[in-house]
Scaffold this active site. Structure first.
Site, PDB file in Angstrom:
ATOM      1  N   ASP A 134       0.849  -1.200   0.000  1.00  0.00           N
ATOM      2  CA  ASP A 134       0.000   0.000   0.000  1.00  0.00           C
ATOM      3  C   ASP A 134       0.878   1.241   0.000  1.00  0.00           C
ATOM      4  O   ASP A 134       1.719   1.414   0.880  1.00  0.00           O
ATOM      5  CB  ASP A 134      -0.901   0.005   1.236  1.00  0.00           C
ATOM      6  CG  ASP A 134      -1.772   1.255   1.312  1.00  0.00           C
ATOM      7  OD1 ASP A 134      -2.951   1.178   0.922  1.00  0.00           O
ATOM      8  OD2 ASP A 134      -1.264   2.311   1.761  1.00  0.00           O
TER       9      ASP A 134
ATOM     10  N   HIS B 162      -7.566   9.629  -1.575  1.00  0.00           N
ATOM     11  CA  HIS B 162      -6.798   9.673  -0.334  1.00  0.00           C
ATOM     12  C   HIS B 162      -7.536  10.403   0.787  1.00  0.00           C
ATOM     13  O   HIS B 162      -7.569   9.931   1.922  1.00  0.00           O
ATOM     14  CB  HIS B 162      -5.443  10.331  -0.582  1.00  0.00           C
ATOM     15  CG  HIS B 162      -4.400   9.936   0.417  1.00  0.00           C
ATOM     16  ND1 HIS B 162      -3.067   9.904   0.120  1.00  0.00           N
ATOM     17  CD2 HIS B 162      -4.494   9.543   1.710  1.00  0.00           C
ATOM     18  CE1 HIS B 162      -2.378   9.504   1.181  1.00  0.00           C
ATOM     19  NE2 HIS B 162      -3.232   9.287   2.160  1.00  0.00           N
TER      20      HIS B 162
END
Length: 308
Positions: free
Chosen positions: A49, A116
């Site tokens: 990630d 995000h």
């Protein structure tokens, strides 16, 4: 004996199988990210990630390609997540900049792409662009990060694809109870950033007592708690021994009483939230700069060649 946690996957709402445990690289330089990615993959990790905002996609991309070669793996053996940078949000900007992210990662597609942060006035258009990327096959799944109930409602009202994942701060000190329940109802998987909860959780005497009973570290107990809660987990470490130890949580289980003890530590106190985070209003208003430029080794790893 194989580590079953690293082999285990969960089926997302669009049918894609996602590992339940992986490596995060927040606050890692490109050099650190490249090395930790190679170490993790060598030791059985299959999920990585990252995010453009971390400034280390180039290092992650190098680490992935080097590890694929060194461990005789194929791209399809890995699950790679990245995120739309807050300063890139908006429909056209998302489409323009995502190809550059793939280039930095040395990939032709991402397995999971997240928004995000929910940048006000932009995340709906960003989501529409991500739907296009999904339909074009540039990403296998799309989701969000740091989205509260209202933000999820806004996406649901668009009557389009729902996120398959919401990556949130989740650990014994913040368990997102109301949001978790809503996500379960919508078929949105919870993924934890900051899954260990920092020093306060790691030094908690109740968790330490449970760890002593099982002959485990407090970090391993917390990660086992996250796992038994059904949360996808991506602890970050740059040290091989910790990368290995973090994943060694398949040889014990927490009892109902132990789970209840840890659940009782919940404070619902976030360390960062977008209303207080400079990026939530976007780069034009805050003047916050792209963190990609903050690591001096970004260009070095962007151009670094793989030795076959």
């Amino acid at each position: 004996m194989a580590n079953t946690i690293l082999q285990e996957t969960t089926k997302l709402s669009n049918g894609v199988e996602m590992p339940v445990f992986g490596l995060g690289v927040w606050k890692s330089s490109n050099k650190e990210a490249a090395e930790s990615v190679q170490t993790a993959i060598k030791n059985g990790y299959r999920m990585i990630d990252t995010a453009k905002q971390y400034g280390n996609e180039a290092g992650v991309g190098y680490g992935i390609q080097k590890a694929l070669v060194d461990n005789h793996l194929n791209r399809k053996d890995l699950f790679v997540t990245t995120k739309i940078f807050n300063g890139d949000q908006g429909y056209l900007s998302t489409l323009r900049n995502f190809d550059k992210q793939l280039e930095a990662l040395r990939l032709t597609y991402a397995d999971l792409l997240l928004i995000h942060w929910p940048v006000e006035g932009k995340y709906e258009d960003t989501w529409t662009a991500m739907e296009k990327l999904y339909k074009e096959g540039k990403v296998r799944a799309i989701g969000v990060s740091n989205f509260d109930e209202k933000n999820l409602d806004d996406i649901e009202k668009m009557h389009r694809l729902m996120p398959v994942v919401n990556q949130m701060e989740f650990n014994p000190l913040i368990q997102e109870e109301h949001l978790f329940n809503k996500m379960n109802g919508l078929g949105v998987a919870m993924e934890a950033w900051s899954p260990l909860g920092g020093g306060e959780a790691l030094s908690n005497p109740d968790i330490q007592a449970i760890a002593d009973k099982h002959g485990k570290s407090t970090a391993q107990v917390i990660l086992r708690f996250d796992y038994q809660m059904g949360v996808i987990t991506i602890p970050k470490s740059a040290h091989e021994e910790r990368i290995i130890a973090n994943s060694q949580i398949d040889d014990f289980a927490l009892s109902e009483d132990e789970m209840a003890t840890i659940k009782g530590l919940n404070k619902e106190q976030r360390s960062i939230w977008h209303q207080d985070f400079a990026w939530h209003k976007g780069s034009e208003e805050t003047g916050v700069k792209d963190e990609v430029s903050s690591w001096p080794d970004y260009d070095e790893y962007l151009e670094k060649k793989i030795t076959y």
